[in-house]
Motif scaffolding. Structure first.
Motif, mmCIF file in Angstrom:
data_model
loop_
_atom_site.group_PDB
_atom_site.id
_atom_site.type_symbol
_atom_site.label_atom_id
_atom_site.label_comp_id
_atom_site.label_asym_id
_atom_site.label_seq_id
_atom_site.Cartn_x
_atom_site.Cartn_y
_atom_site.Cartn_z
ATOM 1 N N UNK A 220 0.767 -1.167 0.007
ATOM 2 C CA UNK A 220 0.009 -0.120 0.068
ATOM 3 C C UNK A 220 0.774 1.166 0.039
ATOM 4 N N UNK A 221 1.920 1.251 0.724
ATOM 5 C CA UNK A 221 2.815 2.443 0.789
ATOM 6 C C UNK A 221 3.448 2.571 -0.484
ATOM 7 N N UNK A 222 3.810 1.786 -1.197
ATOM 8 C CA UNK A 222 4.369 1.606 -2.541
ATOM 9 C C UNK A 222 3.431 2.347 -3.462
ATOM 10 N N UNK A 223 2.267 1.918 -3.337
ATOM 11 C CA UNK A 223 1.323 2.557 -4.382
ATOM 12 C C UNK A 223 1.080 3.870 -3.992
ATOM 13 N N UNK A 224 1.103 4.392 -2.607
ATOM 14 C CA UNK A 224 0.888 5.787 -2.483
ATOM 15 C C UNK A 224 2.259 6.505 -3.014
ATOM 16 N N UNK A 225 3.451 5.929 -3.089
ATOM 17 C CA UNK A 225 4.839 6.828 -3.502
ATOM 18 C C UNK A 225 4.826 6.575 -5.046
ATOM 19 N N UNK A 226 4.025 5.855 -5.642
ATOM 20 C CA UNK A 226 3.980 5.719 -6.928
ATOM 21 C C UNK A 226 3.101 6.590 -7.764
ATOM 22 N N UNK A 227 2.239 7.306 -6.908
ATOM 23 C CA UNK A 227 1.229 8.324 -7.351
ATOM 24 C C UNK A 227 1.978 9.498 -8.025
ATOM 25 N N UNK A 228 1.394 10.296 -8.922
ATOM 26 C CA UNK A 228 2.082 11.269 -9.584
ATOM 27 C C UNK A 228 2.730 12.265 -8.681
ATOM 28 N N UNK A 229 1.871 12.887 -7.639
ATOM 29 C CA UNK A 229 2.361 13.367 -6.673
ATOM 30 C C UNK A 229 2.191 13.070 -5.230
ATOM 31 N N UNK A 230 2.902 12.347 -4.726
ATOM 32 C CA UNK A 230 2.648 11.711 -3.291
ATOM 33 C C UNK A 230 2.504 12.487 -2.296
ATOM 34 N N UNK A 231 3.084 13.675 -2.431
ATOM 35 C CA UNK A 231 3.584 14.608 -1.247
ATOM 36 C C UNK A 231 2.263 14.840 -0.403
ATOM 37 N N UNK A 232 1.174 15.197 -0.725
ATOM 38 C CA UNK A 232 0.112 15.549 0.263
ATOM 39 C C UNK A 232 -0.302 14.299 0.689
ATOM 40 N N UNK A 233 -0.226 13.099 0.062
ATOM 41 C CA UNK A 233 -0.751 11.880 0.805
ATOM 42 C C UNK A 233 0.261 11.382 1.861
ATOM 43 N N UNK A 234 1.579 11.786 1.753
ATOM 44 C CA UNK A 234 2.820 11.541 2.787
ATOM 45 C C UNK A 234 2.289 12.459 3.894
ATOM 46 N N UNK A 235 1.977 13.670 3.661
ATOM 47 C CA UNK A 235 1.754 14.705 4.742
ATOM 48 C C UNK A 235 0.435 14.157 5.522
ATOM 49 N N UNK A 236 -0.430 13.644 4.931
ATOM 50 C CA UNK A 236 -1.661 13.218 5.557
ATOM 51 C C UNK A 236 -1.189 11.901 6.528
ATOM 52 N N UNK A 237 -0.366 10.988 5.786
ATOM 53 C CA UNK A 237 0.253 10.055 6.943
ATOM 54 C C UNK A 237 0.854 10.307 8.053
ATOM 55 N N UNK A 238 1.532 11.660 8.010
ATOM 56 C CA UNK A 238 2.045 12.237 8.892
ATOM 57 C C UNK A 238 1.173 12.853 9.867
ATOM 58 N N UNK A 239 0.185 13.403 9.433
ATOM 59 C CA UNK A 239 -0.745 14.138 9.903
ATOM 60 C C UNK A 239 -1.621 13.365 10.960
ATOM 61 N N UNK A 240 -1.847 11.901 10.549
ATOM 62 C CA UNK A 240 -2.437 10.716 11.391
ATOM 63 C C UNK A 240 -1.642 10.016 12.121
ATOM 64 N N UNK A 241 -0.278 10.388 12.053
ATOM 65 C CA UNK A 241 0.728 9.577 12.934
ATOM 66 C C UNK A 241 0.935 8.041 12.184
ATOM 67 N N UNK A 242 0.778 8.049 11.012
ATOM 68 C CA UNK A 242 0.782 6.703 10.440
ATOM 69 C C UNK A 242 2.351 6.278 10.254
ATOM 70 N N UNK A 243 3.242 7.057 10.464
ATOM 71 C CA UNK A 243 4.620 6.783 10.195
ATOM 72 C C UNK A 243 5.183 5.775 11.210
ATOM 73 N N UNK A 244 4.178 5.880 12.232
ATOM 74 C CA UNK A 244 4.730 5.095 13.422
ATOM 75 C C UNK A 244 4.225 3.728 12.946
ATOM 76 N N UNK A 245 3.389 3.383 12.234
ATOM 77 C CA UNK A 245 2.880 2.084 11.768
ATOM 78 C C UNK A 245 4.131 1.267 10.865
ATOM 79 N N UNK A 246 4.696 2.277 10.265
ATOM 80 C CA UNK A 246 6.273 1.619 9.474
ATOM 81 C C UNK A 246 7.092 1.451 10.566
ATOM 82 N N UNK A 247 7.367 2.146 11.500
ATOM 83 C CA UNK A 247 8.435 2.000 12.535
ATOM 84 C C UNK A 247 8.024 2.945 13.698
ATOM 85 N N UNK A 248 8.230 2.574 15.025
ATOM 86 C CA UNK A 248 7.924 3.409 16.057
ATOM 87 C C UNK A 248 8.937 4.667 16.035
ATOM 88 N N UNK A 249 10.169 4.262 15.555
ATOM 89 C CA UNK A 249 11.220 5.455 15.554
ATOM 90 C C UNK A 249 11.199 6.345 14.343
#
Ligand code: ATP
Length: 441
Positions: A220-249
């Protein structure tokens, strides 16, 4: 109660004639077999949104595998079947790909917590999907060709530009849908519905992701990063604290977001100039996201996400090498083209673009793009056989000779093959005593 309307005209107007014909042909094949079938999901969504979609998803009210086999027998092409899921993938001789699923009452074991209202098998199939916008179906049989069937308010949500789950347990059932919600919202510039948003926050708060496999998370992560402009989606991941799902650190601070912006510029530059050069754009964004993580954390992430050995090498070792070379470039800028070439020629496009994204020094970024566009593909015109013709003995020295020719060529000192040969004669051939200037003695 499903809302229905005919969108046959959209099939004719918005799809290529070949695609529209194929849908009719699928419908006829269904009629011959006596089964109802529908094109569903993303294909219909994209048709209504006027977006191009290549993959066709068909749901057969009956045995999808049997249908696919018969269709391929008639049309030619390949058919892969998955008995366990009662699905098949057909690839036609012209390259069209069609996923076929079976909707049969006996397949559905509704999760205990969900309401078990009376549903037709197609409705039940669509009820299992992620978001309302993906639940549209279009009839393909003769009797209802082009009839759009909307059980769950998909048209309303497409109109309101909203991503909504079908029920409150959606993320309990499958937490990858959280990432899919963000992907779709970003891709279509939709907002995530209020209730769905609170369900996402809930999923994070109660860590529904605990049991999610690294492999599915990465997909799923790769699909997000393969979008034409993934940055707003990455910012959303951060806003919802989903980076911690990838790794707590894992920490995504503002400077990472800024570097992602620079990565996007580099990727667009590359896509524009080198459309046909394979480049895993997702990996450039991924390397930026991991940029500030200690080695051990990146290693753990690669292993948790089940990256392949070559992906791991790219992200882990080659990235460090790129950072090392960037460090040198920013402090001791090479005075010659051959010096620049020596620093960068070990890298694939992914790392060159990563370096371009990471540097804040304009001169360095320009040097990397200069290397990419002007130096990368320069080779000596002469080859080993030209050296043999000069009576040089084949061996390890050949490589060194060709390297020195390449360096001189990179530095603009050699214009053609004749000059390359003269260069070799001057610098690499034993001096003939007869031709020496006698006056020296
Ligand atoms: P894309 O354009 O990204 O391929 P898509 O909507 O076609 O988008 P796919 O990932 O190809 O998405 O999935 C095909 C269909 O399967 C979707 O339309 C969706 O309805 C359904 N689907 C996919 N993943 C899930 C999931 N995790 N949960 C429920 N339904 C899903």
């Amino acid at each position: 109660h499903a809302k229905q309307r005919n969108i046959g005209h959209l099939i004719t107007e918005r799809l290529t004639p070949a695609m529209a014909d194929l849908l009719r042909e699928i419908g006829r094949a269904g009629d011959e077999l006596g089964v109802n079938l529908f094109v569903v999901g993303g294909f219909v969504r994209d048709l209504l949104l006027c977006r191009k979609s290549d993959d066709i998803d068909v749901v057969v009210e009956g045995d999808g595998i049997d249908f696919a086999r018969r269709f391929i027998l008639k049309k030619g092409g390949r058919c892969n079947t998955h008995r366990e899921f009662c699905t098949a993938v057909m690839v036609l001789p012209n390259g069209f790909k069609i996923d076929v699923a079976s909707a049969r009452m006996e397949y559905y074991t509704a999760p205990a917590a969900l309401p078990t209202v009376e549903m037709s098998s197609i409705q039940r199939d669509l009820f299992r999907r992620d978001f309302t916008i993906n639940t549209l179906a279009v009839g393909l049989n003769k009797k209802n060709f082009g009839t759009l069937i909307d059980f769950f308010g998909a048209q309303r949500d497409l109109k309101d530009k909203t991503i909504r789950t079908l029920h409150n347990l959606s993320f309990v059932e499958d937490p990858t849908r959280v990432f899919r919600a963000i992907k779709f919202a970003n891709r279509f510039d939709f907002t995530i519905g209020k209730l769905t948003l609170s369900l996402i926050r809930n999923a994070v708060k109660f860590d529904f992701f605990r049991k999610l496999s690294g492999r599915r998370l990465f997909s799923e992560l790769k699909q997000i990063l393969e979008e034409e402009n993934p940055i707003p989606a990455i910012e959303s991941l951060r806003n919802y604290h989903l980076e911690k799902v990838i790794h707590p650190d894992l920490i995504m601070d503002d400077s990472i977001i800024e570097t992602l912006g620079a990565a996007q510029k580099a990727v667009s530059w590359h896509d524009l100039l080198y459309l046909n050069t394979p480049c895993m754009n997702w990996s450039i964004y991924f390397m930026v996201i991991l940029k500030k993580c200690p080695y051990q954390v990146v290693k753990e992430i690669c292993s948790h996400l089940r990256l392949s050995p070559s992906q791991t090498k790219l992200i882990l070792r080659d990235r460090l090498k790129a950072e090392e070379r960037l460090y040198i470039l920013e402090r001791r800028f090479p005075p010659t083209n051959s010096g620049l070439y020596a620093l960068l020629n070990i890298f694939k496009p992914e790392h060159l673009l990563y370096i371009m994204a990471c540097t804040r020094i304009d001169r360095v970024r320009k040097a990397v793009s200069f290397y990419y566009t002007r130096l990368k593909d320069i080779k000596p015109t002469i080859q080993g056989r030209d050296l043999i013709a000069l009576n040089l003995k084949p061996g390890r020295t050949f490589q060194a000779i060709l390297q020195s020719v390449l360096d001189a060529k990179l530095d603009g000192k050699l214009k053609n093959k004749k000059e390359e040969i003269a260069f070799v004669q001057k610098h690499h051939m034993p001096v003939n005593p007869d031709s020496m200037d006698k006056s020296v003695d």
